[in-house]
Design an enzyme around this catalytic site. Structure first.
Site: not given
Lengths: 219, 243
Positions: B142, B147
């Site tokens: 990410c 994430c």
């Protein structure tokens, strides 16, 4: 925003250092902060995009110097005041303002398991026509919004191929500012590594990003 | 004693708007400081880090205002420290290795297939599983934040959230993989998945050779977190062996 958080492709950050047998949290305060952000989030005063935008607004020098959780703390404290859950005076003194009735927390212990297992889906059941389809070549827009966006700098103005339509999802660029969810199709888009990084990249390699209709134009 | 501690913490929060020094936050992250600030009220030798004090003061404030419930926070911490972690993902992978129709469901509709094993929810509401083959290697990153598919892998390690991993994986995935000890032949195609939306990715590693006799539980023991992120590739055929 063209902020320090948008790190894809930057140089000079050093090697990746993995810790052996790493604990989930390195100190109790990290775990308390992690939980507080979810507990306070249950008031529904912000959304995940607004929360990410708060982290992105941490000034770049602090952003790089602070650890992950220290950065989260700065952003969380700011968001709490901005969204009116805590008054600036209360944040400064550490004490509730006088004469305020004690509130009832929305997230109680009996609701934790359901919150964890349900999460907060960001797909929407609207029937909205996709502007692009699988297999189609698309070009990402050359945009530079000063606010939150999920189109990283390294992938702007580049040509890729739609490989999958994920369906209709909340659009972060408006949602982060409480300007509405503006639901639209989200796609998995494949970019040849050489389209992004030039001849230095391996010819077979590729990078996949999830991108919304508003980031894309047909080629 | 309680009064003394309260004053101490209240003092700490008056500088809530000031920058947090790198040294202080590093100390907190290393776990040397801050631990006792929460656990005890007695005097002690540790000098708690600045950010640790501020976080503890903030929790007191939020609890006093009735914004958060302390036992709910305890339950959240317990969930991610003890109940949700990479063993969940390992079960998913082992099931896919052992059951062709499950694998098909996993690759075509990961949300439902993962929910069959009881995993779902926060930061894994929308899952996609990508399969390694002899000619394809997948790696997840990410670049914009951190994430990561919590229901199947738990919370991410520090390196996954760090600037080196986030900056380099998209531009130099093979270089990053080398630092994890994975040297990919040129003919293997690398697919980097940058988690720019709410879709979370899990890598389905290749089943190690000579494991036909193992049952699902035994297979799950061979699966590592790093292989499911894509910073490891070849898994060992026996638990405890290095691939």
């Amino acid at each position: 925003m063209n902020g320090i958080h948008d790190m894809g492709g930057m140089h000079g950050m050093g090697p990746v250092v993995a810790e052996k047998n790493e604990p989930v949290f390195h100190a109790i305060w990290e775990s308390r902060l992690f939980a507080m952000r979810r507990g306070a989030g249950a008031w529904g005063k912000w959304n995940i995009d607004a929360s990410r935008y708060a982290v992105e607004r941490v000034p770049p020098t602090e952003h790089l110097q602070a650890s992950y959780y220290a950065r989260q703390y700065i952003a969380f404290a700011k968001l709490m005041v901005e969204r009116g859950l805590v008054a600036a005076d209360e944040m400064a003194t550490g004490h509730p303002a006088l004469g305020q009735p004690k509130l009832t927390p929305p997230l109680t212990v009996d609701k934790v398991a359901a919150m964890v297992s349900k999460g907060s889906p960001t797909n929407r059941e609207f029937k909205i026509a996709p502007r692009h389809r699988e297999g189609q070549a698309v070009r990402t827009r050359e945009i530079h919004p000063a606010t939150h966006t999920r189109l990283p700098r390294y992938a702007r103005g580049r040509t890729g191929t739609i490989i999958r339509d994920h369906g209709v999802f909340v659009f972060p660029d408006t949602n982060c500012q409480f300007l509405g969810e503006k639901p639209q199709h989200l796609y998995s888009v494949r970019f040849a590594a050489r389209e992004l990084w030039g001849e230095q990249a391996e010819p077979r390699d590729s990078v996949y990003l999830d991108l919304w209709d508003d980031y894309l134009d047909p080629v | 004693m309680e009064t003394t501690r309260r004053d101490f913490l209240a003092g700490a929060i008056t500088v809530a708007g000031a920058p947090i020094a790198a040294g202080a936050s590093k100390a907190g992250e290393a776990g040397q400081n801050g631990e006792h600030a929460h656990a005890h009220d007695h005097d002690h030798q540790d000098v708690p880090s600045d950010v640790a004090l501020r976080v503890m003061a903030l929790e007191s404030l939020l609890v006093e205002k009735g914004l958060v419930d302390k036992s709910a926070l305890d339950a959240l911490v317990d969930t991610y420290e003890h109940k949700i972690g990479p063993r969940n993902g390992a079960r998913v992978v082992a099931r896919a290795w052992n059951d062709t129709s499950y694998k098909q469901r996993l690759l075509s509709n990961a949300d439902h297939a993962i929910a069959e094993l009881g995993y779902s929810g926060m930061q894994g509401e929308h899952m996609v599983v990508v399969e390694n083959t002899p000619s394809v290697h997948n790696i997840v990153v990410c670049t914009l934040c951190s994430c990561y598919p919590w229901p199947v892998l738990g919370l991410p390690p520090v390196w996954y959230k760090s600037p080196p991993y986030r900056s380099r994986t998209v531009i130099d995935p093979r270089g990053v993989l080398r630092e994890f000890g994975v040297v990919l032949p040129e003919h293997v195609e690398v697919r980097v998945w940058d988690s720019t939306a709410e879709i979370r990715y899990l890598v389905l590693p290749e089943r190690p050779p000579d494991t036909a006799h193992l049952n699902e539980q035994e297979l799950a023991l061979l699966v590592t977190r790093d292989a499911m992120v894509g910073v490891a590739r070849d898994l060992p055929s026996r638990q405890g062996d290095r691939a």
